[in-house]
Design an enzyme around this catalytic site. Structure first.
Site: not given
Ligand code: LLP
Length: 423
Positions: A239, A276-277, A279, A319, A347, A376
């Protein structure tokens, strides 16, 4: 910090000229830097000093085998959320005893497979999951090491779609109930209570929510100890956020600062700490390379239409995420600047990579790099509009390798099978 930089006016990934790479491979494609991956892993690991830690990279952030193998060689463990990710981690050479399994909906088949792989820990998110795990493990004559994922009801101060530690989120067991669930767990066959787990959200750049959550966790650990559970580790999830904007100062949420919060709240405890990284490791280690198809001067706006789209990188539209967009070859000094939206060919009005950016007006055929796209990005890509799944390239010094080739249209269309009556 990353290893994408201009050299003689051309963006390079480490020592690889991205303009030449784009000519060779064709766009769009993701490009990752080994040096950045390595650095991020090492900076994060080093932040905890002498603390007993295991960094279990969150595979969901980027699950390319080459990325996983790079991290596995550095000694990383992995956090997985599906049988597929577990298989990927194993295929990349990560031993079972360095793998944690998170997620709210593990199926019986996934649980059985993970038991066979003798993974380090199941991060259990509900009582029904606990019962199911006990049943499957005892039927197999195995013991599942478990941690309960506790939900501390803390606001992670991040985008609503990636906050996970609030009571209204589907994740974890409310911390007020958790003590009772631990007591139940201790009685269950095939279950060995070995830790406690927490993950409050993603892209967290204010350390206060971590501080609050870890404080709550510390007093909860006192209760578990008082109850005599054989806890040997605390999993603090991932996180920690990364800088997405040029010029942004990430100092206030540097891994060293985060580690200081961990040590202040939990460092006195005699446990192993798992992180648990996702990103943090891979986000700034990747970019999305794209080419300008055409520039369309609309009534109200100027659109730079590129060959990458929301199916390749969905973060901006899903996001409201900001990704810097830079020219791969520096524009001539006399090029006029304009305010543009960088959009794809899909489209949908939501198909944009950037909105309202002031930049030297790109021209057809020129290359752009969408920065900070390593996490991601490729993993959330799809084939909407029958666009080919975006390829991936890993750079290492002056060397590069296509670590996921671009499929052919036959590959893509051939995934569908006609029923007998239409043949
Ligand atoms: N552990 C668990 C149990 C998780 O659910 C996640 C992320 C992580 C670790 C890794 O979090 P990180 O260190 O990467 O923040 N697709 C979204 C992010 C979703 C995060 C889901 N869980 C995005 O593009 O922003």
């Amino acid at each position: 910090m990353h290893h994408f930089a201009l050299k003689n006016g051309v963006l390079h990934a480490e020592d690889v000229d991205l303009s030449v790479l784009a000519d060779t491979i064709g766009t769009p494609f993701y490009c990752y830097s080994t040096a950045t991956l390595t650095r991020h892993y090492e900076v994060f690991k080093a932040a905890f000093g002498a603390l007993d830690t295991l960094v279990c990279y969150a595979v969901k952030a980027n699950s390319n085998q080459a990325v996983l193998a790079t991290l596995a060689r550095l000694g990383a463990g992995m956090d997985v959320v599906s049988e597929g990710e577990l298989r990927r981690a194993r295929a990349a050479g990560v031993p079972g005893n360095r793998i944690t399994f998170s997620g709210v909906g593990k199926t019986a088949q996934e649980i059985a497979y993970a038991l066979d792989e003798d993974i380090l820990c199941f991060n259990v998110e509900s009582e029904p999951e606990l019962a199911m795990l006990s049943e499957i493990a005892s039927a197999k004559g195995r013991t599942a090491r478990i941690a309960l994922r506790v939900n501390p009801d803390v606001d992670a101060l991040t985008h609503a779609k990636i906050a996970t530690g609030k009571a209204e989120n589907k994740f974890g067991i409310p911390i007020e109930r958790a003590r009772a669930v631990y007591r139940e767990a201790a009685k269950l066959q095939g279950i060995l209570v070995s830790g406690v787990d927490m993950h409050i959200g993603s892209q967290i750049t204010d350390l206060a929510p971590f501080d609050t959550a870890f404080t709550i966790l510390a007093s909860f650990l006192d209760e578990l100890r008082a109850d005599g559970h054989p806890i040997d580790h605390v999993d603090l999830g991932g996180g920690l956020g990364i800088p997405y904007r040029q010029g942004e100062d990430p100092d206030s949420y540097h891994p060293d600062r985060y580690a200081a919060v961990v040590k202040a709240r939990l460092g006195h405890l005699p446990y192993r700490f798992i992180f648990e990284p996702g990103r943090l490791i891979v986000g700034n280690a990747g970019i999305l390379m794209t080419s300008v198809i055409l520039v369309k001067a609309g009534e109200a706006k100027t659109f730079v239409v590129v060959d990458a789209a929301m199916n390749d990188l969905i973060r901006p539209t899903l996001y409201e995420a900001h990704h810097e967009v830079v020219a791969v070859t520096e524009a001539p000094a006399d090029r006029p600047s304009a305010t543009v939206d960088v959009v794809g060919p899909v489209c949908e009005t939501g198909d944009y990579l950037a909105q309202g950016r002031i930049m030297p007006l790109p021209q057809a055929g020129e290359r752009l790099a969408v920065m900070s796209a390593g996490a991601y990005g490729a993993v959330q890509a799809g084939t909407y509009n029958t666009r080919l799944l975006v390829p991936e390239v890993l750079v290492n010094g002056a060397d590069y390798s296509v670590v996921r080739p671009r499929p052919s249209y036959d590959d893509l269309i051939g995934l569908d099978k006609l029923p007998a009556w239409l043949r």
